[in-house]
Design a protein around this motif. Structure first.
Motif, PDB file in Angstrom:
ATOM      1  N   SER A   7       0.965  -1.117  -0.022  1.00  0.00           N
ATOM      2  CA  SER A   7       0.025  -0.003   0.011  1.00  0.00           C
ATOM      3  C   SER A   7       0.846   1.282   0.102  1.00  0.00           C
ATOM      4  CB  SER A   7      -0.839   0.049   1.142  1.00  0.00           C
ATOM      5  OG  SER A   7      -0.347  -0.440   2.261  1.00  0.00           O
ATOM      6  N   LYS A   8       0.351   2.321  -0.446  1.00  0.00           N
ATOM      7  CA  LYS A   8       0.876   3.512  -0.641  1.00  0.00           C
ATOM      8  C   LYS A   8       1.081   4.348   0.640  1.00  0.00           C
ATOM      9  CE  LYS A   8       0.513   4.489  -5.242  1.00  0.00           C
ATOM     10  NZ  LYS A   8       1.570   3.771  -5.956  1.00  0.00           N
ATOM     11  N   HIS A   9       2.336   5.259   0.829  1.00  0.00           N
ATOM     12  CA  HIS A   9       2.530   6.044   1.867  1.00  0.00           C
ATOM     13  C   HIS A   9       1.471   7.046   1.703  1.00  0.00           C
ATOM     14  CE1 HIS A   9       6.335   3.958   1.533  1.00  0.00           C
ATOM     15  NE2 HIS A   9       6.272   3.957   2.996  1.00  0.00           N
ATOM     16  N   THR A  10       1.166   7.518   3.156  1.00  0.00           N
ATOM     17  CA  THR A  10       0.299   8.601   3.401  1.00  0.00           C
ATOM     18  C   THR A  10       1.024   9.964   2.780  1.00  0.00           C
ATOM     19  OG1 THR A  10      -0.411   7.666   5.277  1.00  0.00           O
ATOM     20  CG2 THR A  10      -1.161   9.887   5.087  1.00  0.00           C
ATOM     21  N   LEU A  11       2.441  10.022   3.177  1.00  0.00           N
ATOM     22  CA  LEU A  11       3.123  11.186   2.617  1.00  0.00           C
ATOM     23  C   LEU A  11       3.482  10.832   1.267  1.00  0.00           C
ATOM     24  CD1 LEU A  11       4.247  13.710   3.795  1.00  0.00           C
ATOM     25  CD2 LEU A  11       6.219  12.436   4.571  1.00  0.00           C
TER      26      LEU A  11
END
Lengths: 231, 279
Positions: A7-11
């Motif tokens: 999954s992708k980072h929030t940042l």
């Protein structure tokens, strides 16, 4: 059990910086492979132009190594990655160092090709063909395991280095035998021995890449296990 | 009773060591034992079946997104939640050195002496620096001047504040900087010789230098105290704790050595949280 999160980072900036680092490693790997192929084709086909191109490739690959180190340090500094992210950054930086050294081996092979091409072809050059195929396959597979984050495939590469070492020893013995029988061609045989040695080194660096791939994916340091087992 | 032998702590605090101390073995005597704890605010359950063993003389960090229950659990350890109407442990128990802290014979005042607390924002009393540190001793009935003097100096030295304030002990604590005020609050907690110190985001209101001083202090104090720290700062947890517990939606997801949690966590949710993928 270690894991690599999909999954992708929030940042977003962090995500982008990691992606950029990975892309640069992949670009460096593909340029290194091209350089190695050019050097070997320059040798086998007696093509000086290809050998010269392989030597010229090195500069660009050196610059990419510096760029990856710079980006990796900035990532560590700005984002302080942990867990799989940290392993990704560390392995990318180690990978770039091994790629650069493989590119150096390509340059060395190209230089030997330019020397050998000045003289009549030596049929013994064909002794190198199995080594060449094996070294290139190891290199490709190790980069592939790293890119696909496949620890199992990476582990499978490690024992292949022994086979390459044995091939190198066998080629060296055969070339020494030729030197004794035909001292006129001494210089040529020595250059072929060097090429065999450079291919053997390519295998060592491919092994390092595979070990780094295992570390990135499985958080496991599998380096120097034979040495440790002997101790 | 813990004796503070902190003469070797000098000021200014030594630079933060990048190298972590050797981490104590996990299976060692337990200071605080959390067994199957459920916790509710009225009808709203915020902790679910938490099991945790806090090791003595080590720093344990609680991490997790806001609302995951880490501060609630921290406040259970010295029964601070007793002060909130309707807040209660609805199942399970918390034991300190083997004794249930909710047992009828437990004196809550004595429990809070043994388990000190430092809050997010420094909260010195509107008194002098000296009186802030002496306050707890006076509440405990200590009146002997020499005994109080000794305890104040020892606590201020232990909290790496002595050299900065020794010439103005009678000045108002409000005249100190934010970082100094927080270290004063730590000194105040140390004065009554607790065994456990709870810290609820102790550096969240501090600048990086003051944070480094408090972190260095936490690092030093772990030699003599059991410290439990709640922090939202992942790097802080990595820097100054020996063990880390990750909470999510009221459940303890993972607990282990900090080096393990931050290099190779076992649970996907921990990995996703510490690498900034959710939370």
């Amino acid at each position: 059990m270690a894991m690599l999160s999909e999954s992708k980072h929030t940042l977003g900036t962090f995500e982008h910086a990691l992606e950029n680092l990975r892309n640069n490693v992949m670009m460096m790997a593909s340029q290194t492979e091209r350089s190695l192929n050019r050097a070997l084709k320059g040798l086998m086909d007696r093509d000086d132009k290809l050998a010269a191109l392989a030597i010229a490739d090195d500069e660009e690959i050196d610059q990419l190594e510096k760029q990856i180190d710079k980006d990796g340090i900035e990532l560590l500094l700005r984002f302080q990655p942990v867990a799989s992210d940290l392993r990704r950054v560390v392995s990318a930086m180690k990978l770039s160092s091994n790629l650069e050294r493989i590119a150096d081996q390509a340059t060395n092979i190209a230089r030997k090709a330019l020397k050998l091409n000045k003289h009549p072809a030596l049929p013994e050059i064909l002794l190198l063909t199995p080594m060449q195929d094996h070294a290139i396959a190891m290199f490709r597979d190790s980069v592939d395991a790293y890119v696909r984050e496949d620890a199992q495939a990476a582990r499978a590469i490690i024992p292949q280095d022994d086979a390459l070492d044995k091939m190198n020893a066998q080629v060296s013995r055969q070339l020494i035998d030729r030197m004794a029988r035909d001292p006129e061609q001494l210089r040529g045989y020595i250059n072929l021995m060097f090429v065999a040695r450079h291919l053997e080194r390519v295998g060592d660096h491919a092994t390092n890449i595979a070990e780094d791939a295992v570390y990135a994916v499985a958080a496991e340091d599998i380096r120097h296990q034979q040495v440790a087992a002997r101790a | 009773m813990v004796v503070m032998e902190n003469e070797k702590i000098t000021h200014p605090a030594p630079p933060l060591e990048l190298q972590k101390p050797p981490e104590p073995e996990l299976r060692q005597p337990v200071m605080i034992n959390v067994n199957d704890v459920d916790f509710c605010y009225g009808t709203h359950q915020v902790l679910f079946d938490v099991n945790l063993e806090i090791p003595p003389r080590a720093v344990t960090a609680f991490i997790g997104p806001s609302g995951c229950g880490k501060t609630t659990l921290l406040r259970c350890f010295n029964r601070m939640n007793d002060l909130i109407d309707g807040a209660r442990i609805s199942a399970g128990s918390i034991r300190m050195e083997g004794r249930d802290i909710h047992a009828p014979e437990v004196d809550v005042v004595d429990l809070r002496r043994r388990v000190g607390m430092v809050f997010q924002k420094s909260n010195p009393f509107p008194k002098s620096i000296y009186e802030n540190v002496a306050y707890g001793l006076r509440v405990l009935g200590v009146n002997k001047k020499s005994q109080i003097n000794e305890a104040v100096e020892k606590s201020l030295r232990a909290s790496a504040l002595w050299d900065e304030v020794k010439d103005r002990l009678d000045s108002s604590a409000y005249g100190l900087s934010g970082g100094q005020q927080q270290r004063l609050c730590i000194a105040r907690a140390l004065a009554v010789e607790p065994e456990v110190i709870l810290m609820d985001e102790p550096c969240s209101a501090l600048d990086p230098i003051a944070t480094a001083k408090v972190e260095e202090l936490i690092y030093q104090l772990r030699e003599n105290f059991t410290i439990v720290i709640v922090t939202h700062n992942m790097q802080q947890a990595g820097r100054c704790s020996n063990y880390t517990a990750f909470f999510y939606l009221g459940r303890l997801i993972e607990f282990g050595a900090t080096s393990k949690i931050f290099s190779n966590p076992s649970e996907r949710q921990t990995e996703d949280y510490i690498t900034g993928r959710f939370g």
